[in-house]
Design a protein around this motif. Structure first.
Motif, mmCIF file in Angstrom:
data_model
loop_
_atom_site.group_PDB
_atom_site.id
_atom_site.type_symbol
_atom_site.label_atom_id
_atom_site.label_comp_id
_atom_site.label_asym_id
_atom_site.label_seq_id
_atom_site.Cartn_x
_atom_site.Cartn_y
_atom_site.Cartn_z
ATOM 1 N N ILE A 619 0.845 -1.371 0.082
ATOM 2 C CA ILE A 619 0.017 0.149 -0.009
ATOM 3 C C ILE A 619 0.876 1.381 0.180
ATOM 4 C CG2 ILE A 619 -2.080 -1.004 1.227
ATOM 5 C CD1 ILE A 619 -1.152 0.263 3.687
ATOM 6 N N PHE A 620 2.196 1.058 0.394
ATOM 7 C CA PHE A 620 3.048 2.496 0.306
ATOM 8 C C PHE A 620 4.423 1.974 0.704
ATOM 9 C CE2 PHE A 620 4.533 6.200 2.740
ATOM 10 C CZ PHE A 620 4.624 6.992 1.452
ATOM 11 N N ASP A 621 5.262 2.787 -0.100
ATOM 12 C CA ASP A 621 6.850 2.752 0.069
ATOM 13 C C ASP A 621 7.367 4.025 0.700
ATOM 14 O OD1 ASP A 621 9.470 1.976 -0.011
ATOM 15 O OD2 ASP A 621 9.610 1.763 -2.041
ATOM 16 N N ASP A 622 7.454 4.005 2.127
ATOM 17 C CA ASP A 622 8.034 5.199 2.693
ATOM 18 C C ASP A 622 9.531 5.175 2.608
ATOM 19 O OD1 ASP A 622 8.289 7.386 4.157
ATOM 20 O OD2 ASP A 622 6.958 6.626 5.911
ATOM 21 N N THR A 623 10.111 6.183 2.102
ATOM 22 C CA THR A 623 11.543 6.352 2.130
ATOM 23 C C THR A 623 12.211 7.273 2.926
ATOM 24 O OG1 THR A 623 11.303 7.708 0.276
ATOM 25 C CG2 THR A 623 11.618 5.352 -0.375
ATOM 26 N N ALA A 624 11.521 7.779 3.829
ATOM 27 C CA ALA A 624 12.108 8.691 4.834
ATOM 28 C C ALA A 624 11.433 8.459 6.238
ATOM 29 C CB ALA A 624 11.743 10.165 4.375
ATOM 30 N N PHE A 629 2.486 5.400 7.682
ATOM 31 C CA PHE A 629 1.493 5.533 6.737
ATOM 32 C C PHE A 629 0.054 5.602 7.206
ATOM 33 C CE2 PHE A 629 -1.097 3.986 2.916
ATOM 34 C CZ PHE A 629 -0.985 5.110 2.271
ATOM 35 N N SER A 630 -0.502 6.675 6.638
ATOM 36 C CA SER A 630 -2.014 6.521 6.982
ATOM 37 C C SER A 630 -2.893 5.965 6.160
ATOM 38 C CB SER A 630 -2.409 8.008 7.350
ATOM 39 O OG SER A 630 -3.717 8.100 7.894
ATOM 40 N N TRP A 631 -3.067 4.632 6.281
ATOM 41 C CA TRP A 631 -4.167 3.799 5.576
ATOM 42 C C TRP A 631 -5.604 4.143 5.494
ATOM 43 C CZ3 TRP A 631 -6.177 -1.413 6.706
ATOM 44 C CH2 TRP A 631 -7.001 -1.919 5.658
ATOM 45 N N ASP A 632 -6.243 4.363 4.247
ATOM 46 C CA ASP A 632 -7.468 4.696 4.296
ATOM 47 C C ASP A 632 -8.280 3.168 4.127
ATOM 48 O OD1 ASP A 632 -10.293 5.307 4.021
ATOM 49 O OD2 ASP A 632 -10.050 6.582 2.289
ATOM 50 N N VAL A 901 -8.257 -6.875 -1.468
ATOM 51 C CA VAL A 901 -8.358 -6.606 -2.539
ATOM 52 C C VAL A 901 -6.968 -6.123 -2.955
ATOM 53 C CG1 VAL A 901 -9.525 -4.786 -4.296
ATOM 54 C CG2 VAL A 901 -10.668 -5.792 -2.372
ATOM 55 N N SER A 902 -6.797 -6.309 -4.417
ATOM 56 C CA SER A 902 -5.540 -5.492 -4.970
ATOM 57 C C SER A 902 -5.619 -4.687 -5.900
ATOM 58 C CB SER A 902 -4.640 -6.918 -5.668
ATOM 59 O OG SER A 902 -3.563 -6.626 -6.271
ATOM 60 N N ASN A 903 -5.236 -3.443 -5.842
ATOM 61 C CA ASN A 903 -5.635 -2.503 -7.019
ATOM 62 C C ASN A 903 -4.643 -2.476 -8.054
ATOM 63 O OD1 ASN A 903 -7.758 -1.642 -5.477
ATOM 64 N ND2 ASN A 903 -6.673 -0.058 -4.387
#
Length: 903
Positions: A619-624, A629-632, A901-903
């Protein structure tokens, strides 16, 4: 002759050849006066440009990648902006890192003459390297586009920076050398607007290979425009396998002041269905086109062969300034190698054909006509060189001082020269420079006094024939590209290879060796023996044994010799993976709406990123740091989900956190009732009734609700002649400012447009503006298609939004089009993938609704359509997501239980 409105651009001087009007005529005093005037105009233009530059003092440089890194601001290479989310700002320069990019439609309105510049980030660009976070791995490859880029407004520069085109006397036929590349895209570059003229678009250093098959395909397409395109430049580009390099214009539209220079165009693909012209004017009025220093070679196959330019098909055409080009192995059935008027009326064709080289051309006519076809021509052809081909003069015009070698036929003309020997340095290697000077050709004015590599014509007292000026004795001449390579950071004990290209850009034989000292070494290609025009790759390896920066000079011998630089940094190997644990959410958490997912990570050298996963989906790749991550969670159904993360360091070491199981318990998304809903259940072959207002959908020519659908059965369409339609009703004749159309679709490859759901203008006909609205697919490649939603307002203004994400043929995809009175949006699998401004009421047509075809009918869909819904309001993003997530359910409740679910 030209009308008065063109006198500022073109005239015919006393000896009969066209010249730019500001250069003056035969009177030298007058020409000097005109030159002073021209310089004065240039100073004024420069002053105005400085004024505009002052307006853009706040212009920014934006670092761009296929996806965001760091905070995604684009401020530096550690925080790259995501290509798909950029809103372009006038005056800014956008540097693209290596990677794969979706196509884009550029609509930012012009602001004076302030450009928006999109450039490839490249090794050796000091401006790029000065930005924090730069490494050579960001710029030693290509930005590869998977679909079309569309320029719908003025003042754009789209520059791949790398790629030689036809610039040093030899064509760069390696698409991997260019900074921007399109592969298997039928219309890679589109420049048109249906409501306003476009001006000042520059396209440079772009390589493109057309899709295979008998389909329409143009490298640069402008013919969908109902407005003019003015001052367009296409330079240093490579194109393979297209029908046309560019298609000039639509009926009655004047495209003016275009420059096509230093391009390489290979293997026109032409059949009876799809003509192959290099430049196709087609029904319009072309004015002031310069075609210079290009390489055109070959045809692929087909029964209808290309013509260099088709001019004046249904409108006056010219002037064309065609000079310094090489045309090789081209066949013509229309007869004209440079300009053709096919006689659709008493129209004129004008311009200059100077100092071109034509090799191995042929025609079904008695000879290849330098000026072919019918109609009034005022073309001038001088100083051209024809080799291994028949030539005839064609129709009227000035024809003199051309040279011929091994030509079975040729016209009578003044100043003609017949050559007794092969005039080229090395034709087999593609080097068409002259091995010997020709006799003097006609002396022509500026700008014809330079050849494509910058040699001054007639500097030795003799103006030579052909694309290249004779410069003296033929000796080997070495050139090396690039001039430097940065290997970046390489761990000690490891290696990295990069390459240089050494070329004999002169004649004779270039013999020599390449050498470099440790920790760099020659891997292969270190010895070479190259004929004129030949090249060889020299591969070099960086093998650091100690940490620290290293730089060396690579020496190339032969000819006059050459050098290049290599540099790199040795680093201590990092074999220790990070430590990582999931700090949020806790195992067993019951959550709703926004859920914070966070990880605590440490590494002995440094963490470069953390990937967060929900179920099998990243759902997210955080590089810092901090890594969170705030997931909806409203984007998925209620139920249990596994949450975990993966941390990585710069050396590629990775660590997985533990897995926490959480329960999502969101309140159901409230859904309105649709105006019409067809689920196609029941297997009917005659009709299907909607579940809301009993609107009957009639199945035509074999269409059947019998295929395996997304839910139960779906509507099977054969792509040949079947479709379904519902009659005009007050329910479906939506004319307000809100609309949503949604469907599940599984399309097969038709190689063209396929209509999914369409409110048509008329039946048994297909005339503009065709639809009130429609959801449809366009062909993107042999394996993918692009979802679209187009809507026309009551003023006749049409907006077509294509998805930034292509989808696969043969796979189910949920497509939704939404209009809310301010914008048209297209959603793919519940995610917004494109939008454009639109306002006003929806255009009303009291005509049927079609599924699988347009009203003629045509553009048939091949595949299965299911779960068609039409709403008289604009669904929110969450509601569209719910439609996608809750496939097959009409009510508002979301399903319970595990639902990943995979988007």
């Amino acid at each position: 002759m030209q009308t008065n409105r063109n006198r500022n651009w073109f005239d015919v001087n006393a000896v009969g050849f066209p010249v730019p009007y500001l250069e003056g005529g035969a009177n030298s005093a007058y020409r000097v006066a005109m030159e002073i005037r021209r310089l004065f105009v240039k100073v004024v233009i420069a002053s105005v440009s400085l004024c505009f530059a002052a307006v853009s003092l706040n212009a920014a440089t934006i670092c761009v990648g296929p996806s965001a890194t760091g905070n995604g601001s684009g401020a530096d290479w550690n925080n790259q902006a995501a290509w798909g989310s950029i809103s372009f700002v006038r005056g800014n320069t956008y540097y693209l890192a290596d990677g794969s990019y979706s196509g884009k439609t550029f609509t930012t309105a012009a602001s004076g003459s302030t450009y928006i510049t999109i450039k490839k980030a490249t090794v050796g660009d000091s401006a790029v390297q000065a930005i924090a976070g730069w490494t050579s791995t960001l710029g030693d490859g290509q930005a590869a586009f998977t679909s079309s880029c569309n320029f719908n407004s003025s003042y754009w520069i789209f520059d791949g920076v790398k790629g030689g085109g036809f610039s040093n006397g030899l064509p760069d036929k390696s698409p991997g050398n260019y900074g921007f590349v399109f592969t298997d895209v039928a219309f890679p570059l589109n420049v048109y607007n249906t409501s306003a003229n476009i001006s000042d678009v520059t396209l440079s250093h772009v390589a493109s290979t057309a899709p295979s098959g008998d389909v329409e395909k143009h490298f640069v397409r402008t013919h969908n425009s109902t407005r003019s395109v003015i001052r367009m430049t296409v330079s240093y580009c490579y194109a393979y396998g297209f029908n046309n390099y560019t298609w000039g214009t639509s009926a009655g539209i004047a495209h003016t002041d275009w420059i096509h220079e230093h391009n390489v165009f290979l293997d026109l693909y032409c059949t009876a269905a799809h003509h192959g012209e290099f430049l196709n004017n087609n029904f319009g009025n072309i004015q002031n086109w310069t075609i210079r220093y290009n390489w055109l070679e070959g045809i692929r196959s087909g029964s209808v062969q290309p013509t260099m330019i088709v001019g004046a098909l249904n409108g006056d055409s010219g002037p064309y300034y065609i000079y310094g080009n090489v045309f090789k192995d081209v066949t013509f059935t229309d007869g004209g190698i440079c300009a053709v008027n096919n006689g659709f009326g008493p129209h004129t064709l004008s311009g200059a054909v100077y100092n071109n080289t034509f090799v191995n051309a042929k025609s079904s006519y008695s000879g290849v006509q330098i000026i072919g076809g019918a109609g009034a021509n005022s073309m001038t052809a001088q100083n051209n060189l024809f080799v291994n081909m028949p030539v005839s003069e064609g129709t009227s015009g000035v024809f003199s001082h051309n040279a011929y070698y091994n030509t079975s036929s040729r016209p009578s003309e003044s100043g003609q020269q017949i050559l007794s020997a092969d005039p080229f340095v090395n034709a087999a290697a593609g080097n068409y420079r002259l091995a010997l000077g020709t006799s003097a050709g006609a002396v022509l004015p500026v700008p014809y006094d330079k050849d494509g590599v910058g040699n001054t014509r007639g500097s030795d007292g003799t103006w030579d024939r052909g694309a290249f000026e004779w410069t003296g004795s033929i000796t080997p001449s070495i050139s090396v590209s690039p001039t430097g390579q940065d290997f970046g950071s390489v761990a000690t004990g490891s290696t990295r290879d990069l390459s240089f290209t050494v070329r004999n850009s002169g004649g004779g034989t270039l013999s020599g060796t390449a050498s470099v000292s440790a920790p760099f070494s020659i891997v292969s290609g270190g010895a070479y023996s190259l004929g004129g025009g030949q090249s060889q790759t020299v591969n070099i390896r960086f093998s650091p044994t100690t940490a620290g920066s290293q730089s060396r000079v690579v020496t190339f011998t032969g000819g006059s010799g050459a050098t290049a630089t290599v540099s790199g940094t040795g680093t201590t190997p990092d074999n220790s993976p990070p430590s990582a644990s999931l700090s949020s959410p806790a195992n067993g958490t019951i959550a709703s709406n926004l859920v914070t997912i966070a990880a605590a990570v440490n590494d002995n050298v440094g963490v470069v990123g953390v990937r967060f996963f929900v179920g099998a989906t990243e759902i997210f790749d955080d590089t810092a740091a901090p890594y969170s991550f705030s997931w909806d969670s409203s984007a998925v159904g209620n139920g249990s989900y596994q949450v975990y993360a993966q941390a990585r360091d710069a050396a590629g070491n990775t660590t997985w956190t533990g897995t926490n199981t959480i329960t999502i318990a969101n309140a159901p998304v409230a859904m309105p009732s649709p105006l019409a809903y067809w689920d196609f259940q029941g297997g009917s072959t005659t009709s299907v009734t909607d579940k809301q207002n009993n609107i009957v959908l009639t199945l035509r020519n074999g269409a059947a609700a019998s295929a395996a659908g997304k839910m139960d059965t779906g509507l099977l369409l054969d792509g040949v002649n079947d479709w379904a339609d519902a009659p005009s009703t007050a329910t479906l004749n939506i004319t307000g400012t809100a609309l949503t159309v949604a469907a599940w679709v599984k399309l097969e490859n038709q190689g063209t447009w396929q209509q999914i759901v369409a409110k048509v203008k008329e039946t048994n006909a297909f005339t503009a503006p065709y639809f009130a609205w429609h959801v449809f697919g366009s062909h993107a490649s042999a394996t993918q298609w692009t979802p679209h939603f187009q809507l026309v307002n009551s003023s006749g203004s049409s907006v077509d939004v294509g998805s930034s994400l292509n989808v696969n043929y043969g796979e189910w995809v949920h497509v939704a089009g939404v209009y809310d009175g301010t914008a048209v949006r297209v959603y793919v699998n519940g995610v917004s993938r494109g939008s454009a401004a639109q306002s006003g009421s929806i255009l009303g047509y009291n005509q049927p609704l079609y599924i699988g075809a347009h009203g003629a009918p045509g553009e048939f869909s091949k595949g299965v359509v299911d779960e068609v819904r039409i709403y008289g309001q604009a669904l929110t993003a969450n509601q569209v997501q719910a439609l996608y997530t809750n496939a097959g359910t009409q009510g508002p409740a979301a399903p319970s239980g595990l639902h990943v679910v995979s988007n």
